[in-house]
Design a protein around this motif. Structure first.
Motif, PDB file in Angstrom:
ATOM      1  N   ASP A 120       2.753  11.533  26.912  1.00 53.69           N
ATOM      2  CA  ASP A 120       2.285  12.391  25.829  1.00 53.69           C
ATOM      3  C   ASP A 120       3.101  12.074  24.578  1.00 53.69           C
ATOM      4  N   TRP A 121       2.523  12.337  23.415  1.00 54.80           N
ATOM      5  CA  TRP A 121       3.287  12.152  22.181  1.00 54.80           C
ATOM      6  C   TRP A 121       4.429  13.158  22.118  1.00 54.80           C
ATOM      7  N   ASN A 122       4.137  14.408  22.421  1.00 57.23           N
ATOM      8  CA  ASN A 122       5.142  15.468  22.352  1.00 57.23           C
ATOM      9  C   ASN A 122       5.666  15.777  23.750  1.00 57.23           C
ATOM     10  N   MET A 123       6.952  15.510  23.949  1.00 59.63           N
ATOM     11  CA  MET A 123       7.600  15.771  25.238  1.00 59.63           C
ATOM     12  C   MET A 123       8.936  16.457  24.986  1.00 59.63           C
ATOM     13  N   PRO A 124       9.521  17.109  25.992  1.00 61.29           N
ATOM     14  CA  PRO A 124      10.747  17.900  25.784  1.00 61.29           C
ATOM     15  C   PRO A 124      11.949  17.098  25.302  1.00 61.29           C
ATOM     16  N   GLU A 125      12.204  15.930  25.896  1.00 64.02           N
ATOM     17  CA  GLU A 125      13.428  15.186  25.600  1.00 64.02           C
ATOM     18  C   GLU A 125      13.274  14.210  24.440  1.00 64.02           C
ATOM     19  N   MET A 126      12.117  13.572  24.354  1.00 61.53           N
ATOM     20  CA  MET A 126      11.862  12.609  23.285  1.00 61.53           C
ATOM     21  C   MET A 126      10.369  12.504  23.072  1.00 61.53           C
ATOM     22  N   THR A 127       9.961  11.946  21.944  1.00 59.66           N
ATOM     23  CA  THR A 127       8.535  11.761  21.676  1.00 59.66           C
ATOM     24  C   THR A 127       8.023  10.518  22.396  1.00 59.66           C
ATOM     25  N   GLY A 128       6.714  10.401  22.479  1.00 56.99           N
ATOM     26  CA  GLY A 128       6.126   9.205  23.070  1.00 56.99           C
ATOM     27  C   GLY A 128       6.565   7.922  22.384  1.00 56.99           C
TER      28      GLY A 128
END
Length: 296
Positions: A12-20
């Motif tokens: 996914d583009w938006n994730m908890p630890e870092m972006t895609g």
């Protein structure tokens, strides 16, 4: 998870630890053993967002909400693309076969392709001739730089002592033997462009920027850029690796020798690229550690 076992990532583009895109960047700089295909799922559909993600190394996008059947089709496309990497395996196996005649080289080919890839990637920031295909082809073909050694007699190739002048002339012929071998391949498969780069590297990686190298005495821009890049990688590895005729040199000693040879042996611009990437070079040395010493 075993390093190199993951070949396809759907993020996914938006994730908890870092972006895609940040994950893409980490994947691209984090390992060289095998290509990882990355598909990003995103609700973003702006042109600038796609350019940003492509710049970080994404291979494909799928807008949310997505159709599962479409995702499956894109995964199948990724599988077909990854299957092309069998050519990498075949090319590297050919290079390994040639290298097997010289038991002293350790993991020379693994290091050469890593150093060459680092230099090509880093040099792309200052040379517009280098694109992603150039970088991939350098990685793929740099292990073939010494393929011509299959034509050198064992009495010369494996001699533990200093070569005589006549023997050195025989040894130098590995550049032209390699070029002829790859020329023959090109005649049969002219559409396989990476063999053209392999040929250029084989014949030119011992040329010197001031024209004092071999086999043709080319100088400056007459030497293919891929040859200038692999030539520096090859010398660095020779200096920092143990051989029957020499001990390992520390990184700082090898670095000083390369800097001192800037403009004579090496392209000054490629030397500057090496200096920017020296931490990565040391990382490769310790990843494929036959017997190396030295720190920054």
């Amino acid at each position: 998870v075993k390093r190199g076992s993951i070949r396809l990532v759907i993020a996914d583009w938006n994730m908890p630890e870092m972006t895609g895109p940040e994950l893409c960047q980490e994947i691209r700089i984090g390992g060289l053993s095998a290509y990882v295909y990355v598909i990003i799922l995103t609700s973003r559909d702006e042109h600038v967002d796609r350019i940003h993600a492509l710049g970080q190394g994404a291979d494909d996008f799928l807008s949310k909400p997505f159709d599962p059947d479409e995702l499956l089709l894109r995964v199948n496309v990724a599988a077909r693309i990854l299957s092309l990497e069998t050519r990498h395996a075949a090319t590297f196996a050919l290079a390994k076969l040639a290298e097997s005649r010289d038991p002293e080289t350790g993991q020379h080919l693994e290091r050469i392709r890593a150093y060459s890839w680092i230099l090509a990637r880093e040099h792309s920031s200052v040379d517009r001739r280098i694109d992603s295909q150039f970088i991939e082809n350098v990685y793929l073909t740099s292990p073939l730089h010494d393929i011509g050694k299959v034509g050198i007699p064992d009495s010369v190739l494996l001699k533990p002592d200093t070569l005589t002048d006549r023997e050195f002339e025989i040894m130098k012929a590995h550049t032209t033997v390699g070029a002829r071998t790859l020329d023959a391949t090109l005649q049969q498969y002219p559409e396989v462009v990476y063999f053209r780069m392999a040929r250029d590297i084989a014949v030119s990686h011992h040329e010197r920027f001031d024209g004092s190298g071999y086999p043709e005495g080319r100088k400056g821009e007459e030497i293919p850029l891929c040859g200038r890049i692999v030539g520096l990688a090859d010398v660095y590895d020779a200096l920092t690796s143990k051989r029957v005729y020499k001990d390992v040199l520390e990184h700082d000693v090898a670095k000083r020798m390369i800097v001192e040879a800037s403009g004579s042996h090496f392209d000054p611009a490629v030397v500057e690229t090496f200096l920017r990437a020296e931490e990565e070079f040391l990382g490769v040395r310790h990843l494929y550690d036959d017997e190396c010493v030295g720190t920054l």
